[in-house]
Design a protein around this motif. Structure first.
Motif, PDB file in Angstrom:
ATOM      1  N   ASN A  76     -36.497   6.938  38.918  1.00 56.72           N
ATOM      2  CA  ASN A  76     -37.955   6.885  39.077  1.00 56.72           C
ATOM      3  C   ASN A  76     -38.608   8.195  39.503  1.00 56.72           C
ATOM      4  OD1 ASN A  76     -38.320   4.119  38.392  1.00 56.72           O
ATOM      5  ND2 ASN A  76     -37.411   3.596  40.371  1.00 56.72           N
ATOM      6  N   ASN A  77     -37.815   9.164  39.959  1.00 59.56           N
ATOM      7  CA  ASN A  77     -38.460  10.391  40.443  1.00 59.56           C
ATOM      8  C   ASN A  77     -38.013  11.658  39.717  1.00 59.56           C
ATOM      9  OD1 ASN A  77     -35.956  10.548  41.694  1.00 59.56           O
ATOM     10  ND2 ASN A  77     -36.764  11.132  43.689  1.00 59.56           N
ATOM     11  N   GLY A  78     -37.850  11.559  38.446  1.00 57.87           N
ATOM     12  CA  GLY A  78     -37.725  12.744  37.606  1.00 57.87           C
ATOM     13  C   GLY A  78     -36.412  13.478  37.615  1.00 57.87           C
ATOM     14  N   PRO A  79     -35.305  12.798  37.302  1.00 55.03           N
ATOM     15  CA  PRO A  79     -34.048  13.542  37.191  1.00 55.03           C
ATOM     16  C   PRO A  79     -34.135  14.567  36.065  1.00 55.03           C
ATOM     17  CG  PRO A  79     -33.790  11.333  36.291  1.00 55.03           C
ATOM     18  CD  PRO A  79     -35.155  11.398  36.908  1.00 55.03           C
ATOM     19  N   ILE A  80     -33.347  15.622  36.194  1.00 57.02           N
ATOM     20  CA  ILE A  80     -33.229  16.555  35.073  1.00 57.02           C
ATOM     21  C   ILE A  80     -32.170  15.976  34.137  1.00 57.02           C
ATOM     22  CG2 ILE A  80     -31.604  18.052  36.304  1.00 57.02           C
ATOM     23  CD1 ILE A  80     -32.853  20.388  34.676  1.00 57.02           C
ATOM     24  N   TYR A  81     -32.468  15.992  32.847  1.00 56.19           N
ATOM     25  CA  TYR A  81     -31.538  15.532  31.822  1.00 56.19           C
ATOM     26  C   TYR A  81     -31.045  16.754  31.054  1.00 56.19           C
ATOM     27  CZ  TYR A  81     -33.398  10.859  32.676  1.00 56.19           C
ATOM     28  OH  TYR A  81     -33.771   9.675  33.265  1.00 56.19           O
ATOM     29  N   PHE A  82     -29.807  16.701  30.587  1.00 56.02           N
ATOM     30  CA  PHE A  82     -29.218  17.843  29.889  1.00 56.02           C
ATOM     31  C   PHE A  82     -28.170  17.365  28.905  1.00 56.02           C
ATOM     32  CE2 PHE A  82     -27.241  16.996  33.927  1.00 56.02           C
ATOM     33  CZ  PHE A  82     -25.880  16.918  33.627  1.00 56.02           C
ATOM     34  N   VAL A  83     -27.956  18.159  27.864  1.00 58.18           N
ATOM     35  CA  VAL A  83     -26.906  17.867  26.887  1.00 58.18           C
ATOM     36  C   VAL A  83     -25.574  18.278  27.499  1.00 58.18           C
ATOM     37  CG1 VAL A  83     -25.985  18.440  24.604  1.00 58.18           C
ATOM     38  CG2 VAL A  83     -28.454  18.155  24.925  1.00 58.18           C
ATOM     39  N   LYS A  84     -24.621  17.354  27.522  1.00 55.48           N
ATOM     40  CA  LYS A  84     -23.307  17.623  28.115  1.00 55.48           C
ATOM     41  C   LYS A  84     -22.362  18.318  27.143  1.00 55.48           C
ATOM     42  CE  LYS A  84     -22.393  13.314  29.125  1.00 55.48           C
ATOM     43  NZ  LYS A  84     -21.814  12.072  29.650  1.00 55.48           N
ATOM     44  N   THR A  85     -22.521  18.040  25.858  1.00 55.33           N
ATOM     45  CA  THR A  85     -21.567  18.547  24.873  1.00 55.33           C
ATOM     46  C   THR A  85     -21.767  20.048  24.643  1.00 55.33           C
ATOM     47  OG1 THR A  85     -23.086  17.867  23.121  1.00 55.33           O
ATOM     48  CG2 THR A  85     -21.310  16.343  23.681  1.00 55.33           C
ATOM     49  N   LYS A  86     -20.666  20.726  24.346  1.00 57.18           N
ATOM     50  CA  LYS A  86     -20.715  22.166  24.100  1.00 57.18           C
ATOM     51  C   LYS A  86     -21.172  22.418  22.666  1.00 57.18           C
ATOM     52  CE  LYS A  86     -17.914  26.334  24.606  1.00 57.18           C
ATOM     53  NZ  LYS A  86     -18.913  27.118  25.286  1.00 57.18           N
ATOM     54  N   ASN A  87     -22.010  23.433  22.506  1.00 56.75           N
ATOM     55  CA  ASN A  87     -22.476  23.818  21.182  1.00 56.75           C
ATOM     56  C   ASN A  87     -21.998  25.234  20.910  1.00 56.75           C
ATOM     57  OD1 ASN A  87     -24.072  24.971  19.092  1.00 56.75           O
ATOM     58  ND2 ASN A  87     -25.504  23.278  19.306  1.00 56.75           N
ATOM     59  N   LYS A  88     -21.191  25.410  19.877  1.00 58.87           N
ATOM     60  CA  LYS A  88     -20.612  26.726  19.578  1.00 58.87           C
ATOM     61  C   LYS A  88     -21.666  27.781  19.251  1.00 58.87           C
ATOM     62  CE  LYS A  88     -16.087  25.209  17.937  1.00 58.87           C
ATOM     63  NZ  LYS A  88     -16.055  23.767  18.036  1.00 58.87           N
TER      64      LYS A  88
END
Length: 184
Positions: A87-99
């Motif tokens: 409810n209070n704005g977690p940061i989201y991110f891509v976990k997978t590696k991109n070459k």
């Protein structure tokens, strides 16, 4: 953005000194240097307060998927000062590696972008490129943190649904980064 302010300058000097000590700690500098392959420069250091906006029901600006376009590599610490939940704005991110790193770009960016939305990707479009299990979120008690390369990894955050969020961000970068005119 009126949903977020940086209040680092308003903190007492003793607190600022502790933040600088943390940023310059041997463990954090060594971690950044190992990842960046050079002695890092701190180009961004902020404590953000994000607040819910009653009149807004959708993400905008940095709350949309994006990569920070200031250089080739960075290593940012995002550290929860307040407890962070859905409810209070977690940061989201891509976990997978991109070459491809910084060279990978989702082409379907928001058209006729509002200020702060240039090169941002809507949540709907992003879900066509990455599955839910490829996305991580910084959710946890105060002191929980994550390292993210904000130049090569898509990320978004700060959309508070019903509670405030306080987050420390320290960005270690290579000397060739174009973010900011001077280092801290």
């Amino acid at each position: 953005a009126d949903y977020s302010i940086s209040f680092l300058p308003l903190l007492p000097d003793e607190v600022k000194e502790e933040i600088v000590k943390f940023a310059l700690s041997e463990k954090n500098l060594a971690t950044a240097a190992k990842y960046l392959k050079v002695l890092p420069i701190i180009k961004k250091m902020n404590v953000y307060l994000n607040i819910p906006k009653e009149d807004e029901n959708k993400e905008r600006g940095a709350q949309l998927w994006h990569k920070d376009d200031f250089g080739y590599k960075s290593l940012d610490i995002f550290l929860a000062v307040s407890d962070i939940n859905i409810n209070n704005g977690p940061i989201y991110f891509v976990k997978t590696k991109n070459k491809l790193g910084v060279f990978f770009k989702i082409k379907e960016v928001i058209k006729n972008a509002q200020p702060g939305e240039r090169n941002k990707v809507s949540l709907d479009v992003f879900s066509n490129h990455f599955k839910e299990n490829e996305i991580g979120a910084l959710i946890g008690k105060s002191g929980t943190g994550v390292f993210i390369d904000s130049f090569t990894k898509y990320h978004r955050g700060g959309f508070c649904k019903s509670e405030n969020r306080i987050m420390l961000r320290i960005s270690y970068q290579t000397p060739d980064s174009s973010r900011g005119n001077e280092a801290y």
